[in-house]
Every structure is written in structure tokens, then in C-alpha cells.
Design an enzyme around this catalytic site. Structure first.
Site, PDB file in Angstrom:
ATOM      1  N   HIS A  37      58.744  64.412   6.674  1.00 25.24           N
ATOM      2  CA  HIS A  37      59.226  64.477   5.284  1.00 25.24           C
ATOM      3  C   HIS A  37      60.607  63.823   5.164  1.00 25.24           C
ATOM      4  CE1 HIS A  37      56.532  68.150   5.307  1.00 25.24           C
ATOM      5  NE2 HIS A  37      56.110  67.538   4.218  1.00 25.24           N
ATOM      6  N   GLN A  61      45.189  72.740  -5.458  1.00 24.16           N
ATOM      7  CA  GLN A  61      44.609  71.840  -4.456  1.00 24.16           C
ATOM      8  C   GLN A  61      44.066  72.589  -3.240  1.00 24.16           C
ATOM      9  OE1 GLN A  61      48.544  69.750  -3.998  1.00 24.16           O
ATOM     10  NE2 GLN A  61      47.912  69.552  -1.867  1.00 24.16           N
ATOM     11  N   LYS A 149      50.108  59.655   6.614  1.00 23.93           N
ATOM     12  CA  LYS A 149      49.253  60.609   7.334  1.00 23.93           C
ATOM     13  C   LYS A 149      48.149  61.102   6.405  1.00 23.93           C
ATOM     14  CE  LYS A 149      48.943  65.023   9.328  1.00 23.93           C
ATOM     15  NZ  LYS A 149      48.746  65.772   8.097  1.00 23.93           N
ATOM     16  N   MET A 184      52.916  64.633  12.928  1.00 23.14           N
ATOM     17  CA  MET A 184      53.659  65.798  12.422  1.00 23.14           C
ATOM     18  C   MET A 184      52.960  66.341  11.190  1.00 23.14           C
ATOM     19  SD  MET A 184      57.638  65.132  12.979  1.00 23.14           S
ATOM     20  CE  MET A 184      58.258  64.761  14.608  1.00 23.14           C
TER      21      MET A 184
HETATM   22  O1  PAF Z   1      51.102  65.907   0.398  1.00 22.88           O
HETATM   23  C1  PAF Z   1      51.504  66.953  -0.134  1.00 22.88           C
HETATM   24  O2  PAF Z   1      52.401  67.639   0.365  1.00 22.88           O
HETATM   25  C2  PAF Z   1      50.869  67.411  -1.439  1.00 22.88           C
HETATM   26  O3  PAF Z   1      49.518  67.116  -1.471  1.00 22.88           O
HETATM   27  C3  PAF Z   1      51.588  66.859  -2.690  1.00 22.88           C
HETATM   28  C4  PAF Z   1      51.507  65.341  -2.744  1.00 22.88           C
HETATM   29  C5  PAF Z   1      53.055  67.283  -2.663  1.00 22.88           C
HETATM   30  C6  PAF Z   1      50.934  67.403  -3.955  1.00 22.88           C
HETATM   31  O4  PAF Z   1      50.989  68.791  -3.998  1.00 22.88           O
END
Ligand code: PAF
Length: 285
Positions: A37, A61, A149, A184
């Protein structure tokens, strides 16, 4: 780094930056941040004047029985990392702030969302596309950065942005790996010590499959089933191991050059994904 939890507070800050003519990059995350990140933030900083990061574990999601409730939430540590990476603004909305009323609208990217992870996590990419569209409308960035990823997610978002005429550049950043090659992921934290040692086999099987595709010594479907079997022998429960075109995730043929090999598999109850992207014919333009 400033921190806001409401859509209004975020919009006020971003609006001021826009009035000053500043270029704004956005890095959406679900938190539990790791070096992958932070690399997204670092890449964003090379291209923009101000960096907005969101941390939101998006319920829409996650499917029934998935890890929404147990998804690691490490906000204090995340904030320290983002401060150190010189992010400018952190958006930390609650579920109620993002979904204040029963939503009637879903953003759904046909075809791309149904294969691979979409076939095993039904509705997952609708949840991703919808929340990313909402976040894009809230932040209104000039560019947004995502990790490669989640290769299928990246393609879904690129398609959504194109189809909906969103004036946002989508930048993909190469996967950050542990020293042994494991991609990761926040979900690596679920692995036991023993599983962690085995987990690297996923990356090794991608590398072996890449070598096999490059050497063209056997058909691609033989390579897929060979590597799937190899992972199963290590104890993985494989959802798919697929050699695809990297633009639409259709099964690759002998004439395709831009290849992505995608894998998703469970080790115990932890679902891991990874991919490797390459050109079969790097000398020919
Ligand atoms: O990849 C992620 O962490 C999530 O799918 C995202 C893009 C932040 C959407 O919730």
C-alpha cells in the site's frame, strides 16, 4: 496528515486544493496497510501534488461467509504508516457515512466481473465497482492508484472509468513481494507459521508456468493443470490457475503475446490470489 470521516469535510478540503490548481491523487484501501500500500502512496506522490487515502472495509464486496467481520482493522498503525509516507488526507468513513440509506444503484462491469474471482465470489466486483465509483465521486481525483496484485479488479476499474467517462487516470503499480516472493496481502496475516512457509508455492508455480509458456514446450492447458495439481499437492484448494490475455482475461491462445497468469487458491480458510504478467515476444513490437 489531515483526517476526516465525513463526505462533506473531505469535499471542503479537496475543493480548496482544486481552487489552487493542485493535482490530486487517490489511493483507496481497506486498511491493514503494508509495504504494498505504501508503494501505491509513493507512486502517487510522484504524479500529484496532494494524496488522498481512504480506509474503508466495504461490506458490499464481501459475500456471505467471507471475512468482512474478521478483516484486520489496524487504523492507528495505518495512520502512522501514512504519516511517514507523507499522505496529505485520510478519509475514514463509517459504513453509515458511505451507505446512509438503502442504495438502489449498483455499478456492474459485465463479463470482466463474472470470470475468475467473480465466478467464485459472486457479486464481489459489483461491490468493488460501486464503492470505487462512490469514492471517485466523493474525492474527484485526477488520478487513482491501484495494486496489480488485484489484477482483475484493476481491469474492472479501468473499464468502469472508460465506460462512465470518468476523467480519472488509473495507474497500476507492480505487486510488492516478501523476500521469498509471496505477494504482500493483508490476508497473509491469517496464515499459520506452517501455512506461511507453504504459501510461497503460489508464486513459484506462477514462475514455473511463465517459463513453460515462454519455452512453448507444451500446450497452455497442460501447464495450467500441471501447476494446479502441484499446488493441490502442497495442500492448496485451487479456485483457478489460468493463462490469459492481459487485456480481457480471455483464455490465451498461441498467438497472444501479452499474457497474465492468474491464480486463486485457499490454504486452510485463507484465500490468496496472485498473478504474473509478461510479454511472450519481448523483442517484437
Ligand atoms: O483493493 C481494495 O483494497 C478494495 O477492493 C478497494 C479498491 C479499496 C475497494 O474497496
Amino acid at each position: 496528515m489531515q483526517k476526516v470521516t465525513s463526505v462533506k469535510a473531505l469535499r471542503d478540503i479537496v475543493q480548496q486544493w482544486k481552487q489552487q490548481g493542485l493535482c490530486i491523487a487517490f489511493v483507496p484501501t481497506m486498511g491493514n496497510l503494508h509495504a504494498g500500500h505504501i508503494k501505491l502512496v509513493t507512486e502517487a506522490k510522484k504524479k500529484a501534488d496532494r494524496i488522498v487515502v481512504s480506509i474503508f472495509v466495504n461490506p458490499t464486496q464481501f459475500g456471505v461467509g467471507e471475512d468482512f467481520k474478521s478483516y484486520p482493522r489496524t487504523e492507528e498503525l495505518d495512520q502512522e504508516l501514512l504519516n511517514a509516507a507523507s499522505a496529505d488526507l485520510l478519509f475514514l468513513p463509517t459504513v453509515l457515512e458511505m451507505y446512509p440509506q438503502q442504495s438502489k444503484t449498483v455499478v456492474s462491469v459485465a463479463d470482466l466481473s463474472q470470470s475468475h474471482c467473480g465466478a467464485h465470489r459472486v457479486g464481489h466486483f459489483d461491490g468493488v465497482a460501486t464503492v470505487v465509483a462512490k469514492l471517485f465521486n466523493i474525492v474527484q481525483p485526477d488520478l487513482a492508484v491501484f495494486g496489480e496484485k488485484d489484477f482483475q479488479q484493476l481491469l474492472v476499474i479501468k473499464q468502469m472509468v472508460k465506460d462512465l467517462n470518468m476523467a480519472i487516470d488509473i495507474i497500476g503499480v507492480a505487486t510488492e513481494r516478501e523476500s521469498d516472493g509471496l505477494a504482500m496481502s493483508s490476508r497473509n496475516a491469517y496464515l499459520s507459521k506452517q501455512q506461511r512457509l507453504v504459501a510461497v508455492q503460489m508464486y513459484l508455480s506462477l514462475c514455473k508456468a511463465k517459463e513453460s509458456v515462454l519455452s512453448a514446450e507444451q500446450g497452455m492447458s497442460t501447464t495450467e493443470s500441471q501447476q494446479q495439481k502441484c499446488l493441490e499437492n502442497f495442500g492448496f484448494k485451487v479456485d483457478y490457475f489460468s493463462i490469459c490475455r492481459n487485456d480481457n482475461l480471455q483464455q490465451a491462445t498461441d498467438t497472444d503475446e501479452q499474457i497474465v497468469i492468474l491464480v486463486a487458491a485457499k490454504l486452510g480458510s485463507t484465500r490468496l490470489i496472485d498473478n504474473i504478467c509478461f510479454n511472450r515476444n519481448p523483442t517484437i513490437n
